[in-house]
Every structure is written in C-alpha cells, then in structure tokens.
Scaffold this motif. Structure first.
Motif, PDB file in Angstrom:
ATOM      1  N   ALA A  36      -0.180  -4.642  -0.399  1.00  0.00           N
ATOM      2  CA  ALA A  36      -1.584  -4.890  -0.063  1.00  0.00           C
ATOM      3  C   ALA A  36      -2.106  -5.985  -0.979  1.00  0.00           C
ATOM      4  O   ALA A  36      -1.810  -5.986  -2.178  1.00  0.00           O
ATOM      5  CB  ALA A  36      -2.409  -3.616  -0.238  1.00  0.00           C
ATOM      6  N   GLY A  37      -2.846  -6.911  -0.421  1.00  0.00           N
ATOM      7  CA  GLY A  37      -3.497  -7.905  -1.252  1.00  0.00           C
ATOM      8  C   GLY A  37      -2.895  -9.288  -1.230  1.00  0.00           C
ATOM      9  O   GLY A  37      -3.006 -10.022  -2.203  1.00  0.00           O
ATOM     10  N   ARG A  38      -2.306  -9.700  -0.111  1.00  0.00           N
ATOM     11  CA  ARG A  38      -1.825 -11.089  -0.043  1.00  0.00           C
ATOM     12  C   ARG A  38      -2.980 -12.069   0.137  1.00  0.00           C
ATOM     13  O   ARG A  38      -2.938 -13.186  -0.365  1.00  0.00           O
ATOM     14  CB  ARG A  38      -0.845 -11.265   1.122  1.00  0.00           C
TER      15      ARG A  38
ATOM     16  N   GLY B 142      -7.830 -10.742  -8.001  1.00  0.00           N
ATOM     17  CA  GLY B 142      -7.115  -9.496  -8.232  1.00  0.00           C
ATOM     18  C   GLY B 142      -5.635  -9.580  -7.921  1.00  0.00           C
ATOM     19  O   GLY B 142      -5.107 -10.626  -7.540  1.00  0.00           O
ATOM     20  N   PRO B 143      -4.946  -8.448  -8.078  1.00  0.00           N
ATOM     21  CA  PRO B 143      -3.496  -8.417  -7.947  1.00  0.00           C
ATOM     22  C   PRO B 143      -3.014  -8.204  -6.522  1.00  0.00           C
ATOM     23  O   PRO B 143      -3.807  -7.908  -5.617  1.00  0.00           O
ATOM     24  CB  PRO B 143      -3.129  -7.195  -8.799  1.00  0.00           C
ATOM     25  N   VAL B 144      -1.722  -8.365  -6.329  1.00  0.00           N
ATOM     26  CA  VAL B 144      -1.058  -7.870  -5.136  1.00  0.00           C
ATOM     27  C   VAL B 144      -0.344  -6.591  -5.553  1.00  0.00           C
ATOM     28  O   VAL B 144       0.258  -6.527  -6.637  1.00  0.00           O
ATOM     29  CB  VAL B 144      -0.071  -8.904  -4.541  1.00  0.00           C
ATOM     30  N   VAL B 145      -0.453  -5.564  -4.739  1.00  0.00           N
ATOM     31  CA  VAL B 145       0.079  -4.240  -5.073  1.00  0.00           C
ATOM     32  C   VAL B 145       1.039  -3.800  -3.983  1.00  0.00           C
ATOM     33  O   VAL B 145       0.746  -3.931  -2.792  1.00  0.00           O
ATOM     34  CB  VAL B 145      -1.058  -3.201  -5.217  1.00  0.00           C
ATOM     35  N   ALA B 146       2.176  -3.269  -4.380  1.00  0.00           N
ATOM     36  CA  ALA B 146       3.158  -2.767  -3.419  1.00  0.00           C
ATOM     37  C   ALA B 146       3.493  -1.319  -3.736  1.00  0.00           C
ATOM     38  O   ALA B 146       3.322  -0.857  -4.872  1.00  0.00           O
ATOM     39  CB  ALA B 146       4.428  -3.620  -3.457  1.00  0.00           C
ATOM     40  N   ALA B 147       3.958  -0.612  -2.727  1.00  0.00           N
ATOM     41  CA  ALA B 147       4.391   0.769  -2.922  1.00  0.00           C
ATOM     42  C   ALA B 147       5.685   1.004  -2.166  1.00  0.00           C
ATOM     43  O   ALA B 147       5.962   0.355  -1.150  1.00  0.00           O
ATOM     44  CB  ALA B 147       3.315   1.745  -2.441  1.00  0.00           C
ATOM     45  N   ALA B 148       6.479   1.917  -2.693  1.00  0.00           N
ATOM     46  CA  ALA B 148       7.719   2.364  -2.058  1.00  0.00           C
ATOM     47  C   ALA B 148       7.667   3.882  -1.952  1.00  0.00           C
ATOM     48  O   ALA B 148       7.246   4.546  -2.907  1.00  0.00           O
ATOM     49  CB  ALA B 148       8.927   1.923  -2.883  1.00  0.00           C
ATOM     50  N   VAL B 149       8.050   4.414  -0.809  1.00  0.00           N
ATOM     51  CA  VAL B 149       7.954   5.855  -0.572  1.00  0.00           C
ATOM     52  C   VAL B 149       9.221   6.364   0.098  1.00  0.00           C
ATOM     53  O   VAL B 149       9.738   5.735   1.027  1.00  0.00           O
ATOM     54  CB  VAL B 149       6.749   6.214   0.321  1.00  0.00           C
ATOM     55  N   VAL B 150       9.698   7.517  -0.372  1.00  0.00           N
ATOM     56  CA  VAL B 150      10.838   8.195   0.246  1.00  0.00           C
ATOM     57  C   VAL B 150      10.424   9.617   0.580  1.00  0.00           C
ATOM     58  O   VAL B 150       9.866  10.326  -0.272  1.00  0.00           O
ATOM     59  CB  VAL B 150      12.057   8.229  -0.697  1.00  0.00           C
ATOM     60  N   PHE B 151      10.685  10.043   1.821  1.00  0.00           N
ATOM     61  CA  PHE B 151      10.436  11.418   2.250  1.00  0.00           C
ATOM     62  C   PHE B 151      11.756  12.072   2.662  1.00  0.00           C
ATOM     63  O   PHE B 151      12.702  11.381   3.062  1.00  0.00           O
ATOM     64  CB  PHE B 151       9.507  11.456   3.474  1.00  0.00           C
ATOM     65  N   ASN B 152      11.780  13.387   2.586  1.00  0.00           N
ATOM     66  CA  ASN B 152      12.866  14.110   3.233  1.00  0.00           C
ATOM     67  C   ASN B 152      12.702  13.993   4.751  1.00  0.00           C
ATOM     68  O   ASN B 152      11.607  13.742   5.251  1.00  0.00           O
ATOM     69  CB  ASN B 152      12.859  15.582   2.820  1.00  0.00           C
ATOM     70  N   ALA B 153      13.789  14.193   5.471  1.00  0.00           N
ATOM     71  CA  ALA B 153      13.804  13.944   6.915  1.00  0.00           C
ATOM     72  C   ALA B 153      12.810  14.804   7.690  1.00  0.00           C
ATOM     73  O   ALA B 153      12.301  14.390   8.728  1.00  0.00           O
ATOM     74  CB  ALA B 153      15.210  14.157   7.460  1.00  0.00           C
TER      75      ALA B 153
END
Length: 205
Positions: free
Chosen positions: A28-30, A35-46
């Motif tokens: 988010a934030g290109r 301000g900054p650009v912020v990224a997230a990584a997420v892993v869920f169980n199936a």
C-alpha cells in the motif's frame, strides 16, 4: 458459491506438487506524495477463511480495521515491511515497493511453499513466486495482505498528521488530493514528502 469463497479456492488451487503453505503479498502506498510504502505478507492454513476478506480498496476503513484484527489472530504467520520516503526518493517507488514486499516475506515465522505477489513484478527470493495481476481481487492471502498493509500505512499517516495537521493526512493519507496540493503550495514541502514526486512543485517555488 460466493465470489469471496472463490478467493480461498484460488489459493488452494496452488496446493499441489507437495505445496501446503501459500503466502500472499501486497503493498500500500505507491501513489502518495508523502510517507512510506508498506507491504505485508500473510500465510493461512488451508482451512482458514473469512467471507468478508476482499481487496482493501473495496472495504470501508471500519471494515478494514476489524478484518485486520481477524487476520492477525487467524493467520499462521504474517510480516510487515516498511520503506520510508527518503529511500523511495533514492531507489524509486517500484524498487521501494519490491523491497518492502521482500522484507515482509522475510519476517514470516514459517517458510511458505509458494508466494503469490500482487501485480506483474516479483522480488528476489529463494521461495517459488508467482506474480498475479489483480491478485488482491483473486487471492484470499493477497487480499488479506492488502488489508494489513493498508491499515498499517493509514495508521502511520494518522500519526504523522499530528505533527503536520495542515496537510490533512488523517484523511487523505498522503495521497495527491486537491486539498493536499493546496496545502503544499501554501505551507511548503515537509520532511516527510517524497521529493521525487513533487519536482514540479519544488522547482516552481
């Protein structure tokens, strides 16, 4: 079968050839001027899903905040990467976004079998990656990452707004709105602005 359920099915469709853990990454934030650009990584169980998860841009701020809490509680692992305005000016926004995404993925406490990245570009990593154009509308994990990234960045900009209330960052989050441009012309450029995004304004001053 609902559209939201298809988001989860999209992710689970990659669970073959021994793959069990699918990671979604988004930023988010290109586009903002500050301000900054912020990224997230997420892993869920199936088997973990929520039919309210969707592209963060399609959700209200209140809904994003509620889903942020759900994601944090229910994700197998998540990570956040932040690249600030100075580095954006130094390495450009595309490289900054990729760096933020790589940082977010590196903070995961588990190693995924596949990383799905929103967009058409990939960052360098030893884990198999796939770039998914429009991924925040297709993938449950990417949509979840978009929510984490958006909410995190919005909170950063709200905090910055206390120091620079004239620019309306509590509302526009640093994006190029009419009011934001007018504030820049009236009060000047702050230390938190991306100078490379404001070359024409700076030159004309």
């Amino acid at each position: 079968m609902s559209f939201r359920m298809n988001l989860k099915e999209f992710d689970n469709s990659f669970m073959k050839n021994g793959r069990k853990l699918i990671c979604g990454v988004d930023e988010a934030g290109r586009g903002p001027l500050a301000g900054p650009v912020v990224a997230a990584a997420v892993v869920f169980n199936a088997n973990v899903w929520n039919d309210e998860i969707n592209d963060s841009k399609k959700l209200s701020e209140k809904k994003r905040t509620a889903l942020f809490d759900w994601i944090v509680k229910n994700a197998l692992s998540y990570g956040v990467g932040i690249v600030h305005h100075e580095e954006i000016d130094r390495i450009n926004i595309l490289n900054a976004a990729l760096k933020a995404m790589k940082t977010a993925a590196a903070k995961l406490s588990v190693e995924p079998d596949l990383i799905l990245i929103d967009g058409n570009r990939k960052f360098e990593t030893e884990v198999e990656c796939s770039a998914i154009v429009g991924g925040d509308r297709k993938s449950f994990a990417i949509a979840s990452a978009s929510i984490l990234a958006k909410v995190t960045r919005d909170e950063i900009m709200k905090n910055y707004a206390f120091f620079y209330p004239e620019y309306g960052w509590h509302k526009n989050k640093g994006y190029p709105t009419k009011d934001h441009f007018e504030a820049i012309k009236l009060y000047g450029v702050t230390p938190l602005h991306r100078k490379t995004f404001l070359k024409k304004i700076i030159i004309s001053e």
